[in-house]
Design a protein around this motif. Structure first.
Motif, PDB file in Angstrom:
ATOM      1  N   ALA A 298       0.837  -1.213   0.000  1.00 51.02           N
ATOM      2  CA  ALA A 298       0.000   0.000   0.000  1.00 51.02           C
ATOM      3  C   ALA A 298       0.861   1.248   0.000  1.00 51.02           C
ATOM      4  O   ALA A 298       0.550   2.236  -0.677  1.00 51.02           O
ATOM      5  CB  ALA A 298      -0.939  -0.008   1.204  1.00 51.02           C
ATOM      6  N   ILE A 299       1.957   1.235   0.763  1.00 56.19           N
ATOM      7  CA  ILE A 299       2.858   2.385   0.788  1.00 56.19           C
ATOM      8  C   ILE A 299       3.382   2.676  -0.610  1.00 56.19           C
ATOM      9  O   ILE A 299       3.398   3.826  -1.070  1.00 56.19           O
ATOM     10  CB  ILE A 299       4.025   2.134   1.768  1.00 56.19           C
ATOM     11  N   ALA A 300       3.806   1.626  -1.320  1.00 54.47           N
ATOM     12  CA  ALA A 300       4.333   1.791  -2.681  1.00 54.47           C
ATOM     13  C   ALA A 300       3.252   2.311  -3.628  1.00 54.47           C
ATOM     14  O   ALA A 300       3.492   3.241  -4.411  1.00 54.47           O
ATOM     15  CB  ALA A 300       4.894   0.466  -3.188  1.00 54.47           C
ATOM     16  N   ARG A 301       2.061   1.729  -3.544  1.00 51.50           N
ATOM     17  CA  ARG A 301       0.968   2.169  -4.432  1.00 51.50           C
ATOM     18  C   ARG A 301       0.606   3.622  -4.177  1.00 51.50           C
ATOM     19  O   ARG A 301       0.408   4.401  -5.123  1.00 51.50           O
ATOM     20  CB  ARG A 301      -0.264   1.277  -4.226  1.00 51.50           C
ATOM     21  N   MET A 302       0.495   4.000  -2.916  1.00 46.61           N
ATOM     22  CA  MET A 302       0.152   5.386  -2.584  1.00 46.61           C
ATOM     23  C   MET A 302       1.211   6.355  -3.080  1.00 46.61           C
ATOM     24  O   MET A 302       0.889   7.434  -3.602  1.00 46.61           O
ATOM     25  CB  MET A 302       0.003   5.531  -1.064  1.00 46.61           C
ATOM     26  N   ALA A 303       2.475   5.985  -2.921  1.00 43.83           N
ATOM     27  CA  ALA A 303       3.563   6.876  -3.335  1.00 43.83           C
ATOM     28  C   ALA A 303       3.551   7.088  -4.842  1.00 43.83           C
ATOM     29  O   ALA A 303       3.665   8.229  -5.328  1.00 43.83           O
ATOM     30  CB  ALA A 303       4.907   6.302  -2.892  1.00 43.83           C
ATOM     31  N   VAL A 304       3.415   6.004  -5.605  1.00 46.49           N
ATOM     32  CA  VAL A 304       3.407   6.114  -7.064  1.00 46.49           C
ATOM     33  C   VAL A 304       2.166   6.874  -7.540  1.00 46.49           C
ATOM     34  O   VAL A 304       2.252   7.723  -8.437  1.00 46.49           O
ATOM     35  CB  VAL A 304       3.485   4.717  -7.714  1.00 46.49           C
ATOM     36  N   ALA A 305       1.014   6.585  -6.943  1.00 45.82           N
ATOM     37  CA  ALA A 305      -0.214   7.295  -7.319  1.00 45.82           C
ATOM     38  C   ALA A 305      -0.086   8.788  -7.054  1.00 45.82           C
ATOM     39  O   ALA A 305      -0.547   9.618  -7.857  1.00 45.82           O
ATOM     40  CB  ALA A 305      -1.408   6.720  -6.563  1.00 45.82           C
ATOM     41  N   SER A 306       0.555   9.150  -5.954  1.00 45.11           N
ATOM     42  CA  SER A 306       0.739  10.566  -5.645  1.00 45.11           C
ATOM     43  C   SER A 306       1.626  11.243  -6.680  1.00 45.11           C
ATOM     44  O   SER A 306       1.363  12.386  -7.086  1.00 45.11           O
ATOM     45  CB  SER A 306       1.350  10.728  -4.251  1.00 45.11           C
ATOM     46  N   LEU A 307       2.680  10.556  -7.122  1.00 41.64           N
ATOM     47  CA  LEU A 307       3.538  11.138  -8.166  1.00 41.64           C
ATOM     48  C   LEU A 307       2.726  11.406  -9.440  1.00 41.64           C
ATOM     49  O   LEU A 307       2.881  12.458 -10.072  1.00 41.64           O
ATOM     50  CB  LEU A 307       4.704  10.205  -8.485  1.00 41.64           C
ATOM     51  N   GLU A 308       1.868  10.456  -9.796  1.00 42.15           N
ATOM     52  CA  GLU A 308       1.028  10.645 -10.991  1.00 42.15           C
ATOM     53  C   GLU A 308       0.103  11.845 -10.820  1.00 42.15           C
ATOM     54  O   GLU A 308      -0.065  12.654 -11.756  1.00 42.15           O
ATOM     55  CB  GLU A 308       0.209   9.384 -11.252  1.00 42.15           C
ATOM     56  N   GLU A 309      -0.500  11.968  -9.645  1.00 43.83           N
ATOM     57  CA  GLU A 309      -1.403  13.086  -9.397  1.00 43.83           C
ATOM     58  C   GLU A 309      -0.654  14.418  -9.422  1.00 43.83           C
ATOM     59  O   GLU A 309      -1.166  15.423  -9.937  1.00 43.83           O
ATOM     60  CB  GLU A 309      -2.108  12.899  -8.057  1.00 43.83           C
ATOM     61  N   GLN A 310       0.547  14.430  -8.884  1.00 40.92           N
ATOM     62  CA  GLN A 310       1.350  15.657  -8.902  1.00 40.92           C
ATOM     63  C   GLN A 310       1.748  16.028 -10.329  1.00 40.92           C
ATOM     64  O   GLN A 310       1.749  17.210 -10.691  1.00 40.92           O
ATOM     65  CB  GLN A 310       2.590  15.478  -8.031  1.00 40.92           C
ATOM     66  N   MET A 311       2.093  15.023 -11.140  1.00 40.73           N
ATOM     67  CA  MET A 311       2.421  15.288 -12.543  1.00 40.73           C
ATOM     68  C   MET A 311       1.235  15.887 -13.282  1.00 40.73           C
ATOM     69  O   MET A 311       1.382  16.827 -14.071  1.00 40.73           O
ATOM     70  CB  MET A 311       2.861  13.996 -13.238  1.00 40.73           C
ATOM     71  N   SER A 312       0.051  15.331 -13.030  1.00 37.31           N
ATOM     72  CA  SER A 312      -1.156  15.841 -13.681  1.00 37.31           C
ATOM     73  C   SER A 312      -1.428  17.281 -13.280  1.00 37.31           C
ATOM     74  O   SER A 312      -1.803  18.121 -14.107  1.00 37.31           O
ATOM     75  CB  SER A 312      -2.357  14.958 -13.323  1.00 37.31           C
ATOM     76  N   ALA A 313      -1.220  17.578 -11.995  1.00 41.55           N
ATOM     77  CA  ALA A 313      -1.430  18.947 -11.525  1.00 41.55           C
ATOM     78  C   ALA A 313      -0.448  19.908 -12.191  1.00 41.55           C
ATOM     79  O   ALA A 313      -0.819  21.022 -12.585  1.00 41.55           O
ATOM     80  CB  ALA A 313      -1.285  19.000 -10.004  1.00 41.55           C
ATOM     81  N   LEU A 314       0.812  19.467 -12.341  1.00 42.17           N
ATOM     82  CA  LEU A 314       1.803  20.303 -13.029  1.00 42.17           C
ATOM     83  C   LEU A 314       1.392  20.569 -14.468  1.00 42.17           C
ATOM     84  O   LEU A 314       1.509  21.690 -14.968  1.00 42.17           O
ATOM     85  CB  LEU A 314       3.172  19.619 -12.996  1.00 42.17           C
ATOM     86  N   ALA A 315       0.923  19.524 -15.139  1.00 39.82           N
ATOM     87  CA  ALA A 315       0.517  19.666 -16.548  1.00 39.82           C
ATOM     88  C   ALA A 315      -0.665  20.609 -16.693  1.00 39.82           C
ATOM     89  O   ALA A 315      -0.763  21.352 -17.675  1.00 39.82           O
ATOM     90  CB  ALA A 315       0.176  18.293 -17.123  1.00 39.82           C
ATOM     91  N   ARG A 316      -1.567  20.614 -15.705  1.00 41.27           N
ATOM     92  CA  ARG A 316      -2.740  21.496 -15.758  1.00 41.27           C
ATOM     93  C   ARG A 316      -2.435  22.892 -15.258  1.00 41.27           C
ATOM     94  O   ARG A 316      -3.242  23.804 -15.419  1.00 41.27           O
ATOM     95  CB  ARG A 316      -3.875  20.907 -14.908  1.00 41.27           C
ATOM     96  N   GLY A 317      -1.273  23.036 -14.590  1.00 41.79           N
ATOM     97  CA  GLY A 317      -0.945  24.331 -14.002  1.00 41.79           C
ATOM     98  C   GLY A 317      -1.718  24.610 -12.740  1.00 41.79           C
ATOM     99  O   GLY A 317      -1.909  25.767 -12.355  1.00 41.79           O
ATOM    100  N   THR A 318      -2.148  23.539 -12.054  1.00 39.19           N
ATOM    101  CA  THR A 318      -2.901  23.700 -10.817  1.00 39.19           C
ATOM    102  C   THR A 318      -2.021  23.314  -9.621  1.00 39.19           C
ATOM    103  O   THR A 318      -0.959  22.717  -9.773  1.00 39.19           O
ATOM    104  CB  THR A 318      -4.169  22.821 -10.822  1.00 39.19           C
ATOM    105  N   THR A 319      -2.488  23.657  -8.438  1.00 43.38           N
ATOM    106  CA  THR A 319      -1.735  23.369  -7.217  1.00 43.38           C
ATOM    107  C   THR A 319      -2.104  21.997  -6.683  1.00 43.38           C
ATOM    108  O   THR A 319      -3.284  21.630  -6.642  1.00 43.38           O
ATOM    109  CB  THR A 319      -2.041  24.423  -6.142  1.00 43.38           C
ATOM    110  N   TYR A 320      -1.087  21.261  -6.270  1.00 45.13           N
ATOM    111  CA  TYR A 320      -1.318  19.960  -5.642  1.00 45.13           C
ATOM    112  C   TYR A 320      -1.214  20.142  -4.135  1.00 45.13           C
ATOM    113  O   TYR A 320      -0.192  20.607  -3.624  1.00 45.13           O
ATOM    114  CB  TYR A 320      -0.282  18.942  -6.117  1.00 45.13           C
ATOM    115  N   GLU A 321      -2.268  19.805  -3.425  1.00 40.19           N
ATOM    116  CA  GLU A 321      -2.284  19.959  -1.980  1.00 40.19           C
ATOM    117  C   GLU A 321      -1.648  18.736  -1.324  1.00 40.19           C
ATOM    118  O   GLU A 321      -2.187  17.633  -1.412  1.00 40.19           O
ATOM    119  CB  GLU A 321      -3.715  20.130  -1.472  1.00 40.19           C
ATOM    120  N   VAL A 322      -0.509  18.939  -0.687  1.00 41.37           N
ATOM    121  CA  VAL A 322       0.175  17.803  -0.055  1.00 41.37           C
ATOM    122  C   VAL A 322      -0.590  17.352   1.187  1.00 41.37           C
ATOM    123  O   VAL A 322      -1.331  18.135   1.788  1.00 41.37           O
ATOM    124  CB  VAL A 322       1.630  18.153   0.322  1.00 41.37           C
TER     125      VAL A 322
END
Length: 342
Positions: A298-322
């Motif tokens: 679960a730790i690995a899945r959550m970490a990788v999923a978060s990276l994907e979400e952060q990448m998407s936010a960067l591409a959209r120019g939106t803020t990712y809330e940590v």
């Protein structure tokens, strides 16, 4: 020489456009189930494999993430790395694995993005980086921090609840009737250590006294450190030693068991021992080791999923809330606390 199947070959076999094949490969939602099955059948028939480099380029990705851990020869981190590799592969990422050795310079270089090539994201298990350095970070590469340290909302953090896990381990010892419980792996003055906090909470809840001289630090996460500190604890308390020990890692716990056994004490009859991490060696030790088992998958899945979400936010120019994401943990009860089942 056999020619490698191409996207055009899949389209021809399925009788659809190359765009449709691309939509299926990239899992676009608007493709009908019937069309998806038809294209997938063509892919399977001709043995087509996507060109990941081209695919990542089209998606604006490097196709690689970095995982930085303190020690790869430690079973916990080796197992965690394997889980990250599996989770990353499902997102078509290759993982560059780097060992920091706990060196703050290596960790800071990773945090600054000093890698041989561009990375889409970084997963960092740090022993030295703190909130202040994360606040000052200028590299915008998506980041996930792992481990028991608390980062005060300065970065995405994936971990288990180490305070609750430690409290669960010590409460198990108390429920078995143990009353003189030591801890090996922290300084008694380290108020931020989450596993020490959990140990203290369990003692307070049971109305048991805390003895600062029964809380022993370690210099490294090694069995030898556990053995050394347990030997010192026994030498200091020859007449009334602890009847249980909570250890911050399984490696330390295995060293503690050795110190007890070489001095004629039985585990768990005389002294019960609990570890933390659920490494494979604990299942083969004599006695087998009771431990806290984090959900590494679960730790690995959550970490990788978060990276994907952060990448998407960067591409959209939106803020990712940590945020602080917590994976589950489990107390695995074995012979080091309850003895051999008959």
């Amino acid at each position: 020489m056999t020619t490698r199947p191409r996207l055009a070959d899949v389209a021809a076999r399925a009788g659809v456009s190359m765009k449709t094949v691309s939509n299926v490969i990239n899992d676009f939602q608007h493709v009908s189930p019937q069309m998806r099955a038809r294209v997938q059948a063509a892919i399977d028939e001709i043995g087509y494999r996507p060109n990941l480099s081209a695919r990542n380029l089209a998606l604006g990705r490097a196709g690689m993430i970095a995982l930085v851990v303190p020690q790869l020869d430690m079973p916990y981190f080796a197992a965690l790395a394997g889980q990250v590799l599996e989770a990353a592969a499902r997102s078509n990422w290759v993982v560059l694995i780097q060992q920091s050795g706990g060196d703050p310079t290596v960790e800071r270089q990773a945090l600054a993005g000093h890698f041989p090539q561009r990375m889409d994201g970084l997963i960092l298990s740090s022993q030295r980086i703190g909130p202040a350095e994360l606040r000052d970070r200028t590299d915008r590469t998506p980041l996930v921090m792992l481990g028991e340290r608390h980062y005060q909302g300065t970065a995405q953090h994936v971990a288990i609840d180490n305070v609750a896990a430690a409290e669960t381990a010590v409460r198990h010892l108390i429920e078995l009737g143990r009353r003189r419980i030591a801890m090996i792996g922290s300084k008694p003055t380290d108020r931020r250590h989450p596993r020490l906090r959990g140990y203290r909470q369990a003692l307070r809840a049971a109305g048991l006294p805390e003895r600062a001289d029964w809380i022993k630090p370690i210099r490294n996460n090694l069995g030898e450190e556990g053995e050394r500190q347990m030997a010192e604890l026994l030498a200091e308390n020859p007449e009334n030693p602890p009847d249980a020990v909570f250890c911050v890692t399984d490696w330390v716990a295995l060293g503690v068991i050795r110190a007890l056994q070489t001095r004629g004490l039985r585990v768990p009859e005389d002294v019960a021992v609990v570890g933390f991490d659920d490494i494979p060696y604990g299942r083969a030790a004599t006695p087998t080791l009771t431990t806290i088992s984090p959900d590494r998958s679960a730790i690995a899945r959550m970490a990788v999923a978060s990276l994907e979400e952060q990448m998407s936010a960067l591409a959209r120019g939106t803020t990712y809330e940590v945020s602080e994401e917590l994976a589950s943990f489990e107390l695995i009860v074995r012979e080091s606390t309850v003895g051999v089942s008959v």
